[in-house]
Motif scaffolding. Structure first.
Motif, PDB file in Angstrom:
ATOM      1  N   GLU A 119      84.395  14.969  19.217  1.00 28.63           N
ATOM      2  CA  GLU A 119      85.813  15.414  20.212  1.00 28.63           C
ATOM      3  C   GLU A 119      85.276  16.598  20.390  1.00 28.63           C
ATOM      4  OE1 GLU A 119      89.241  13.042  19.508  1.00 28.63           O
ATOM      5  OE2 GLU A 119      88.276  11.090  20.148  1.00 28.63           O
ATOM      6  N   GLN A 120      86.295  16.988  19.141  1.00 31.57           N
ATOM      7  CA  GLN A 120      86.189  18.829  18.366  1.00 31.57           C
ATOM      8  C   GLN A 120      84.721  19.498  19.460  1.00 31.57           C
ATOM      9  OE1 GLN A 120      87.292  20.566  14.916  1.00 31.57           O
ATOM     10  NE2 GLN A 120      86.365  22.186  15.365  1.00 31.57           N
ATOM     11  N   ASP A 121      83.894  19.013  19.211  1.00 32.50           N
ATOM     12  CA  ASP A 121      82.574  19.898  19.719  1.00 32.50           C
ATOM     13  C   ASP A 121      82.249  19.554  21.143  1.00 32.50           C
ATOM     14  OD1 ASP A 121      81.859  20.413  17.253  1.00 32.50           O
ATOM     15  OD2 ASP A 121      80.806  18.420  16.779  1.00 32.50           O
ATOM     16  N   SER A 122      82.681  18.354  21.735  1.00 30.94           N
ATOM     17  CA  SER A 122      82.715  17.899  23.043  1.00 30.94           C
ATOM     18  C   SER A 122      83.761  18.771  23.634  1.00 30.94           C
ATOM     19  CB  SER A 122      82.402  16.500  23.632  1.00 30.94           C
ATOM     20  OG  SER A 122      83.299  16.085  24.606  1.00 30.94           O
ATOM     21  N   CYS A 123      85.018  19.248  23.340  1.00 29.82           N
ATOM     22  CA  CYS A 123      85.363  19.747  23.923  1.00 29.82           C
ATOM     23  C   CYS A 123      85.998  21.410  24.251  1.00 29.82           C
ATOM     24  CB  CYS A 123      87.464  20.093  23.091  1.00 29.82           C
ATOM     25  SG  CYS A 123      87.950  18.206  23.827  1.00 29.82           S
ATOM     26  N   GLN A 124      85.111  21.974  23.041  1.00 29.13           N
ATOM     27  CA  GLN A 124      84.638  23.121  23.182  1.00 29.13           C
ATOM     28  C   GLN A 124      83.612  23.711  23.384  1.00 29.13           C
ATOM     29  OE1 GLN A 124      82.052  24.662  19.171  1.00 29.13           O
ATOM     30  NE2 GLN A 124      84.187  26.248  19.129  1.00 29.13           N
ATOM     31  N   ALA A 125      81.824  22.333  24.329  1.00 26.94           N
ATOM     32  CA  ALA A 125      81.047  22.954  24.805  1.00 26.94           C
ATOM     33  C   ALA A 125      81.602  22.630  26.352  1.00 26.94           C
ATOM     34  CB  ALA A 125      80.076  21.187  24.621  1.00 26.94           C
ATOM     35  N   GLU A 126      82.705  22.130  26.707  1.00 32.50           N
ATOM     36  CA  GLU A 126      83.500  22.061  27.754  1.00 32.50           C
ATOM     37  C   GLU A 126      83.818  23.223  28.350  1.00 32.50           C
ATOM     38  OE1 GLU A 126      83.858  20.852  31.469  1.00 32.50           O
ATOM     39  OE2 GLU A 126      82.705  20.040  30.286  1.00 32.50           O
ATOM     40  N   PHE A 127      84.670  23.618  28.017  1.00 23.16           N
ATOM     41  CA  PHE A 127      85.457  25.276  27.268  1.00 23.16           C
ATOM     42  C   PHE A 127      85.149  26.300  27.418  1.00 23.16           C
ATOM     43  CE2 PHE A 127      87.005  28.966  25.685  1.00 23.16           C
ATOM     44  CZ  PHE A 127      88.054  29.192  26.421  1.00 23.16           C
ATOM     45  N   PHE A 128      83.759  26.514  27.049  1.00 26.87           N
ATOM     46  CA  PHE A 128      82.312  26.699  26.931  1.00 26.87           C
ATOM     47  C   PHE A 128      81.483  27.133  28.583  1.00 26.87           C
ATOM     48  CE2 PHE A 128      81.834  27.341  22.685  1.00 26.87           C
ATOM     49  CZ  PHE A 128      82.566  28.713  22.039  1.00 26.87           C
ATOM     50  N   ALA A 129      81.186  25.807  29.192  1.00 24.85           N
ATOM     51  CA  ALA A 129      80.657  25.234  29.964  1.00 24.85           C
ATOM     52  C   ALA A 129      81.431  26.092  31.449  1.00 24.85           C
ATOM     53  CB  ALA A 129      80.996  23.745  30.041  1.00 24.85           C
ATOM     54  N   SER A 130      83.034  25.462  31.301  1.00 26.90           N
ATOM     55  CA  SER A 130      84.180  25.944  32.146  1.00 26.90           C
ATOM     56  C   SER A 130      83.778  27.656  32.310  1.00 26.90           C
ATOM     57  CB  SER A 130      85.634  24.717  31.994  1.00 26.90           C
ATOM     58  OG  SER A 130      85.092  24.162  32.000  1.00 26.90           O
ATOM     59  N   CYS A 131      84.443  28.407  30.968  1.00 24.31           N
ATOM     60  CA  CYS A 131      83.964  29.397  31.321  1.00 24.31           C
ATOM     61  C   CYS A 131      83.469  30.402  31.721  1.00 24.31           C
ATOM     62  CB  CYS A 131      84.619  30.536  29.777  1.00 24.31           C
ATOM     63  SG  CYS A 131      86.133  29.894  28.581  1.00 24.31           S
ATOM     64  N   THR A 132      82.069  30.010  31.624  1.00 25.95           N
ATOM     65  CA  THR A 132      80.497  30.683  31.361  1.00 25.95           C
ATOM     66  C   THR A 132      80.849  30.107  33.927  1.00 25.95           C
ATOM     67  OG1 THR A 132      79.073  29.710  30.155  1.00 25.95           O
ATOM     68  CG2 THR A 132      78.303  30.346  32.248  1.00 25.95           C
ATOM     69  N   ARG A 133      81.280  28.972  34.267  1.00 25.06           N
ATOM     70  CA  ARG A 133      80.821  28.784  35.096  1.00 25.06           C
ATOM     71  C   ARG A 133      82.124  29.541  35.912  1.00 25.06           C
ATOM     72  NH1 ARG A 133      81.773  23.979  34.630  1.00 25.06           N
ATOM     73  NH2 ARG A 133      83.505  23.452  34.576  1.00 25.06           N
ATOM     74  N   GLU A 134      83.705  29.470  35.721  1.00 22.32           N
ATOM     75  CA  GLU A 134      84.561  30.150  35.968  1.00 22.32           C
ATOM     76  C   GLU A 134      85.216  31.624  35.912  1.00 22.32           C
ATOM     77  OE1 GLU A 134      86.124  27.985  38.357  1.00 22.32           O
ATOM     78  OE2 GLU A 134      85.189  26.346  37.945  1.00 22.32           O
ATOM     79  N   CYS A 135      84.465  31.989  34.702  1.00 20.60           N
ATOM     80  CA  CYS A 135      84.789  33.625  34.228  1.00 20.60           C
ATOM     81  C   CYS A 135      83.843  33.779  33.806  1.00 20.60           C
ATOM     82  CB  CYS A 135      86.898  33.626  33.741  1.00 20.60           C
ATOM     83  SG  CYS A 135      87.645  32.520  34.802  1.00 20.60           S
ATOM     84  N   PRO A 136      82.457  34.413  34.304  1.00 22.37           N
ATOM     85  CA  PRO A 136      81.669  34.290  33.372  1.00 22.37           C
ATOM     86  C   PRO A 136      81.526  36.056  32.618  1.00 22.37           C
ATOM     87  CG  PRO A 136      81.034  34.424  36.322  1.00 22.37           C
ATOM     88  CD  PRO A 136      82.647  33.973  35.865  1.00 22.37           C
ATOM     89  N   GLU A 137      81.881  36.624  33.160  1.00 20.36           N
ATOM     90  CA  GLU A 137      82.366  38.008  32.254  1.00 20.36           C
ATOM     91  C   GLU A 137      83.081  37.644  31.190  1.00 20.36           C
ATOM     92  OE1 GLU A 137      85.930  37.521  35.112  1.00 20.36           O
ATOM     93  OE2 GLU A 137      83.874  37.303  35.162  1.00 20.36           O
ATOM     94  N   LEU A 138      83.845  36.733  31.097  1.00 25.28           N
ATOM     95  CA  LEU A 138      84.486  36.130  30.075  1.00 25.28           C
ATOM     96  C   LEU A 138      83.479  35.633  28.656  1.00 25.28           C
ATOM     97  CD1 LEU A 138      87.736  36.481  28.702  1.00 25.28           C
ATOM     98  CD2 LEU A 138      86.792  34.121  29.995  1.00 25.28           C
ATOM     99  N   ASP A 139      83.802  36.454  27.146  1.00 28.00           N
ATOM    100  CA  ASP A 139      82.886  36.132  26.667  1.00 28.00           C
ATOM    101  C   ASP A 139      83.709  34.626  25.688  1.00 28.00           C
ATOM    102  OD1 ASP A 139      81.537  35.441  23.571  1.00 28.00           O
ATOM    103  OD2 ASP A 139      82.029  37.825  23.477  1.00 28.00           O
ATOM    104  N   ALA A 140      83.669  33.535  25.885  1.00 23.75           N
ATOM    105  CA  ALA A 140      84.379  32.481  25.897  1.00 23.75           C
ATOM    106  C   ALA A 140      84.009  32.740  24.159  1.00 23.75           C
ATOM    107  CB  ALA A 140      84.133  31.169  26.580  1.00 23.75           C
ATOM    108  N   THR A 141      83.779  32.876  23.279  1.00 24.63           N
ATOM    109  CA  THR A 141      83.965  32.496  21.907  1.00 24.63           C
ATOM    110  C   THR A 141      84.304  33.684  21.443  1.00 24.63           C
ATOM    111  OG1 THR A 141      81.792  34.235  21.615  1.00 24.63           O
ATOM    112  CG2 THR A 141      81.099  32.070  22.236  1.00 24.63           C
ATOM    113  N   LYS A 142      85.492  34.449  22.067  1.00 26.77           N
ATOM    114  CA  LYS A 142      86.183  35.151  21.924  1.00 26.77           C
ATOM    115  C   LYS A 142      87.350  35.074  22.320  1.00 26.77           C
ATOM    116  CE  LYS A 142      83.233  39.247  20.385  1.00 26.77           C
ATOM    117  NZ  LYS A 142      82.328  40.781  21.270  1.00 26.77           N
ATOM    118  N   VAL A 143      87.622  33.813  23.137  1.00 28.44           N
ATOM    119  CA  VAL A 143      88.970  33.494  23.796  1.00 28.44           C
ATOM    120  C   VAL A 143      88.864  32.292  23.060  1.00 28.44           C
ATOM    121  CG1 VAL A 143      89.566  32.085  25.114  1.00 28.44           C
ATOM    122  CG2 VAL A 143      87.885  33.629  26.198  1.00 28.44           C
TER     123      VAL A 143
END
Length: 107
Positions: free
Chosen positions: A83-107
């Protein structure tokens, strides 16, 4: 509160590579959660877990999880990690889609 302590005791016993004495349980609880249970409180928790068939009292006395309890906790951990891995993957995908200038790994 006793249910929470039982959860902590089960977690410490699950993480242990071998059965633990009461002294070792005290030390592991202090190390893992930063608290020390009074001897009578830990004894009561162990008695309750033994009566529920979750913990086995062995010679020494030492305590360990039953095989079924160990397997249940291991399965719960596997589920939680997935579940943690799935949530993290969804978070990264959302960041890439909604805030492409944001480095999701540093949030």
């Amino acid at each position: 509160m006793s249910e929470a302590w039982q959860t902590n005791v089960r977690g410490v016993l699950w993480k242990a590579a071998s059965p633990l004495t009461v002294g070792e349980l005290h030390e592991a609880l202090r190390r893992e959660i930063g608290m020390r249970l009074a001897d009578d409180v830990l004894s009561k928790q162990l008695d309750t877990l033994c009566s529920k068939g979750v913990v086995v009292r062995m010679p020494g006395p030492n305590y360990k999880l039953t095989e079924q309890a160990y397997q249940n906790l291991s399965a719960a951990r596997t589920t939680a990690l997935a579940e943690q891995d799935s949530c993290q993957a969804e978070f990264f995908a959302s960041c890439t889609r909604e805030c492409p200038e944001l480095d999701a790994t540093k949030v």
